[in-house]
Write a protein that holds these residues in place. Structure first.
Motif, short mmCIF file in Angstrom:
data_model
loop_
_atom_site.label_atom_id
_atom_site.label_comp_id
_atom_site.label_asym_id
_atom_site.label_seq_id
_atom_site.Cartn_x
_atom_site.Cartn_y
_atom_site.Cartn_z
N LEU A 35 0.82 -1.21 0.24
CA LEU A 35 -0.08 -0.03 -0.07
C LEU A 35 1.08 1.32 0.16
O LEU A 35 1.68 1.30 0.73
CB LEU A 35 -0.75 0.03 1.15
N ALA A 36 0.51 2.05 -0.97
CA ALA A 36 1.18 3.38 -0.86
C ALA A 36 -0.02 4.49 -1.38
O ALA A 36 -0.89 4.13 -2.12
CB ALA A 36 2.31 3.39 -1.67
N PRO A 37 -0.07 5.76 -0.58
CA PRO A 37 -1.15 6.45 -1.23
C PRO A 37 -1.17 6.67 -2.75
O PRO A 37 -0.22 6.97 -3.41
CB PRO A 37 -0.77 7.81 -0.65
N GLY A 38 -2.53 6.73 -3.16
CA GLY A 38 -2.79 6.66 -4.49
C GLY A 38 -2.77 5.26 -5.12
O GLY A 38 -3.17 5.18 -6.54
N VAL A 39 -2.54 4.23 -4.68
CA VAL A 39 -2.49 3.02 -5.15
C VAL A 39 -4.38 2.75 -5.25
O VAL A 39 -5.05 2.88 -4.60
CB VAL A 39 -1.95 2.10 -4.07
N ARG A 40 -4.41 2.00 -6.42
CA ARG A 40 -6.03 1.56 -6.65
C ARG A 40 -5.97 0.17 -5.85
O ARG A 40 -5.07 -0.63 -5.77
CB ARG A 40 -6.27 1.32 -8.14
N VAL A 41 -7.14 0.22 -5.12
CA VAL A 41 -7.46 -1.13 -4.63
C VAL A 41 -8.84 -1.88 -4.88
O VAL A 41 -9.79 -1.08 -5.37
CB VAL A 41 -7.27 -0.87 -2.85
N LYS A 42 -9.09 -3.00 -4.48
CA LYS A 42 -10.37 -3.81 -4.60
C LYS A 42 -10.84 -3.74 -3.31
O LYS A 42 -10.18 -4.24 -2.51
CB LYS A 42 -10.13 -5.06 -5.56
N VAL A 43 -12.23 -3.25 -3.18
CA VAL A 43 -12.80 -3.36 -2.03
C VAL A 43 -14.29 -3.77 -2.08
O VAL A 43 -14.79 -3.38 -2.96
CB VAL A 43 -12.66 -1.96 -1.25
N PRO A 44 -14.75 -4.57 -0.96
CA PRO A 44 -16.26 -4.74 -0.88
C PRO A 44 -17.03 -3.65 -0.72
O PRO A 44 -16.42 -2.81 0.05
CB PRO A 44 -16.27 -5.88 0.10
N PHE A 45 -18.00 -3.30 -1.44
CA PHE A 45 -18.70 -2.28 -1.19
C PHE A 45 -20.29 -2.50 -1.21
O PHE A 45 -20.56 -2.88 -2.56
CB PHE A 45 -18.39 -1.04 -1.93
N GLY A 46 -20.93 -2.27 -0.36
CA GLY A 46 -22.25 -2.81 -0.36
C GLY A 46 -22.32 -4.33 -0.64
O GLY A 46 -21.51 -5.02 0.05
#
Ligand code: ADP
Ligand code: ZN
Ligand code: ZN
Length: 752
Positions: A35-46
């Motif tokens: 992780l570094a600021p600005g990195v794209r991540v995949k997250v569960p949402f709803g």
């Protein structure tokens, strides 16, 4: 940091969804180091998976909810997709334009990266080049003769050659080159292969600058060298060589391998300006325009992101381009309305360019022949430096401006009451004849498309309107159809009035009709038409502009597409067919737009060896923008217009936000507008602060695509003073009935 040993680490994530705020996610041990600021991540949402952006560590949530915090599922980039400076710009935009941060971050990325997928390299439309590194010595390779031969070849051709070429010359060279790379003797580079620039549109570097250009360049170079935020307005008459000034600045930045960003309006970019940057800098610039494919856009973006290319030239969305080590930003034709985006994230790229320069601490040059009153006011208050180019290159004269009073030259009489008299007045025909006889070129400007701009019933006086929009249908003779310019709905021209069966009149002249008039009056002239009906692709646009540049056409008829930036030395006559067409639009900027457009069009005349002249046809010669334009009096116009804006409390003397509502059901739209107006009113600061609410009222075009539109407008002495009522409106949004869409437009452009 040491806390992380005991507690689970948490991440602040902006989710690429239309939701406000930042969200807290847990960081699984395996993902932490990535992780570094600005990195794209995949997250569960709803209930689904969403793209997110890691912003930084987050404090641990309260114990009660901690168990419900979900983990980041994947980290999608090895290098952050968004650099810290772009993230900072996005934060500003999210706050200023009241748009969800995650959506702003997503908008800052090329389409290829805006889905929750790992970054793929754009299909390499590149040649691989082998470069010998300093100190590469074939002698040291006596135990590897094939590698030695490969390196010798490379050095013999100057130390740089395409891998294909080397492989063609020396068998097995690809493998040898790889070995040489491992030994640190050779570097492999990818070099972008570019589409060829349209012929006849390039430009050579002039041997010397005009004295005015030279002094502007000197001033700007000094600011560039000094570093720090410095905004500059470069006001230069059309043909004064502003572009050359930008090119020199970019050249200087490149010399020191610094980054530069050049923003240009939609249409000017394609293709002439691109040609000038390309022919000067070749593959050292990334061009970002709206006609790129997703892959091309991604490729250009990746070149910039990896700092392989340090200069970006692009339309408004290029303001987000990841230019490394940014030292100078140029906004060409800074007054141009296309810098404002009018849907989704409603940003003004020129304003964000200034913000980005402030954040980066660098030079920003806003260039125009007709600066926006916003920028002019900043210069007048001393916030921006103000440089002038008052003369054309080579002391070419400014075109001579002539009024054609249509009240006299195109009278409506009893006889022609039921048709449109010709658009080409007698003085214009005479001027065209002269110009064409001399073998020179003509531009005819009319900012309306089609044959007739409206169709009226002779008996009941009703205009033929679109069934879905509050807009008159435009008649096209070539297809004998009428079309709505807002929703595209089209059908054959009815034989008679749908209401009373009366006969229909075709009134109001558009470019299609002018083309027919020119063909009638000048049968031997080669005529081209440039508008959104005639030119539907970028290739057609390039073709048309380059054949006009090669003088394969004599007359170019067009809408505002002909007005901008073009440099056609053969054009000595420009005619504005109807200067009044935008004058009475219900928009406080109507006068300014008219003045800009007329001055820009006029500036197309006499840019070559031969002097130019401009005929301005109008029914309103006394109207301020027309009269001032005819006197070539920018200062007089802007003085008077600023006075009027101050009197009426319009920008740039105030700040504005428009709240635009849209709904299928008319009553719901009106009720929602009333409700928002009520909460905004309650949130207004005391009257002494001077915040005012206008409306709610139906929008100037009250219906588009079947949707009813209402709006309210807030005006305040400062941007900050808008915050209270806008906050109140935002808080009320979730409570509005479904089916009502609301957009908040901060610093709105066109009011229509
Ligand atoms: P502007 O952008 O101010 O309208 P341009 O930069 O397009 O003006 O310049 C107008 C024309 O003059 C162009 O054809 C350009 O190549 C040419 N030009 C610009 N600077 C010079 C110069 N110093 N010497 C000769 N020609 C120049
Ligand atoms: Zn009728
Ligand atoms: Zn319509």
């Amino acid at each position: 940091m040491s806390q992380a040993l005991f507690d689970r680490p948490f991440a602040a994530v902006a989710v690429g969804r239309p939701v406000r705020g930042e969200f807290t996610y847990a960081v699984p041990d395996a993902l932490g180091p990535q992780l570094a600021p600005g990195v794209r991540v995949k997250v569960p949402f709803g209930r689904s998976v969403s793209l997110g952006f890691y912003l930084g560590p987050a404090p641990a949530p309260p114990q009660a909810v901690e168990a419900r915090v979900k983990p980041i599922t994947a980290v999608l980039d090895r290098e952050p997709a968004l650099t810290p400076d772009v993230v900072e710009l996005c934060r500003f935009a999210a706050q200023h334009y009241r748009y969800p941060l995650g959506e702003v971050l997503r908008a800052a990325l090329p389409p290829g990266l805006s889905a929750p997928r790992e970054e793929r390299q754009a299909r390499p439309d590149v040649v691989h080049v082998a470069v010998a590194l300093p100190g590469a010595e074939p002698l040291a390779l006596h135990r590897a003769p094939a590698q030695q031969a490969t390196l010798s070849y490379l050095l013999a051709v100057g130390g740089r050659a395409s891998v294909d070429e080397v492989a063609h010359a020396i068998e097995g060279a690809r493998g040898h080159l790889r070995a040489l790379v491992k030994k640190g003797l050779v570097r492999l580079e990818a070099e972008a292969v570019d589409r060829p620039v349209a012929e006849g549109l390039g430009s050579a570097r002039p041997a010397s600058l005009t004295p005015e250009q030279a002094s502007a360049v000197t001033r700007l170079e000094a600011l560039l060298a000094a570093g720090g935020f410095s905004p500059v307005l470069l006001q230069g008459v059309t043909g004064s060589g502003k572009t050359e000034v930008y090119l020199r600045l970019v050249e200087r930045a490149l010399e020191q391998s610094h980054g530069a960003l050049v923003l240009v309006p939609e249409i000017a970019l394609t293709p002439q300006l691109v040609g000038r940057f390309r022919s000067r800098f070749g593959p050292k610039v990334a061009v970002l325009h709206s006609a790129l494919t997703d892959t091309e856009r991604l490729r250009a973006w990746q070149h910039l992101r990896r700092a392989e290319v340090k200069v970006a030239v692009g339309v408004r969305s290029a303001v987000w381009a990841p230019v490394a080590d940014l030292r100078v930003i140029v906004v060409d034709e800074e007054h141009d309305p296309s810098f404002k985006q009018d849907d989704k994230l409603r940003y003004q790229a020129r304003d964000l360019a200034v913000v980005r320069a402030r954040q980066a601490g660098c030079l920003v040059v806003l260039g125009s022949a007709t600066p926006s009153l916003e920028t002019l006011e900043n210069a007048r208050r001393g916030r921006y430096q103000h440089l002038h180019l008052r003369r054309r290159v080579d002391d070419r004269p400014m075109p001579a401006l002539h009024l054609v009073d249509l009240r006299v030259e195109r009278p409506r009489t009893e006889e022609n009451a039921d048709t449109e008299p010709p658009m080409l007045s007698a003085p214009l025909r005479a001027a065209m004849t002269e110009t064409l006889e001399r073998g020179q070129q003509v531009i005819l400007f009319l900012n309306r498309r089609g044959h007739a701009t409206f169709v009226t019933c002779e008996v009941c006086g009703q205009n033929l309107k679109c069934t879905d929009c509050d807009v008159c249908m435009t008649y096209y003779r070539a297809s004998n159809r009428v079309q709505c310019h807002y929703c595209g709905r089209a059908h054959p021209l009815p034989r008679q009035c749908p209401d009373c069966s009366g006969p229909l009149l075709q009134l109001g002249v558009g470019t299609e009709r002018v083309e027919a008039e020119v063909a009638d009056a000048f049968p031997r002239a080669r005529v081209g038409r440039l508008d959104r009906d005639a030119v539907t692709t970028n290739e057609r646009l390039t073709d048309l502009l380059s054949s006009f540049a090669r003088r394969e056409l004599d007359v170019l008829i067009g809408t505002q597409m002909v007005a901008k930036g073009h440099d056609f030395p053969g054009v000595t006559l420009v005619a504005v067919l109807l200067a009044d067409s935008a004058l009475s639009l219900p928009d406080f900027r109507a006068a300014e737009r008219t003045f800009h457009l007329l001055t820009q069009v006029a500036g197309r005349a006499g840019r070559g060896q031969d002097p130019g002249r401009v005929l301005v046809q109008t029914y309103n010669p006394e109207a301020l923008p027309i009269a001032a334009m005819l006197r070539n009096d920018f200062d007089g116009f802007s003085e008077a217009e600023l006075r009027r804006r101050r009197l009426l409390a319009w920008p740039p003397l105030t700040r504005m936000a428009a709240i635009k509502l849209e709904a299928d059901v008319a009553e719901r739209c009106a009720a929602a507008a009333q409700r928002l107006a009520a909460v905004a009113t309650r949130a207004l600061p005391p009257p002494s602060v001077g915040v005012r609410l206008l409306g709610p009222a139906p929008a100037p075009i009250a219906r588009i695509k079947g949707k009813t539109r209402w709006q309210l407008v807030l005006k305040a002495p400062t941007h900050a003073a808008l915050a209270g009522p806008l906050d109140a409106i935002e808080r009320e949004l979730p409570a509005l009935p479904s089916g009502v869409r609301v957009a908040i437009d901060v610093d709105p452009g066109a009011m229509l």
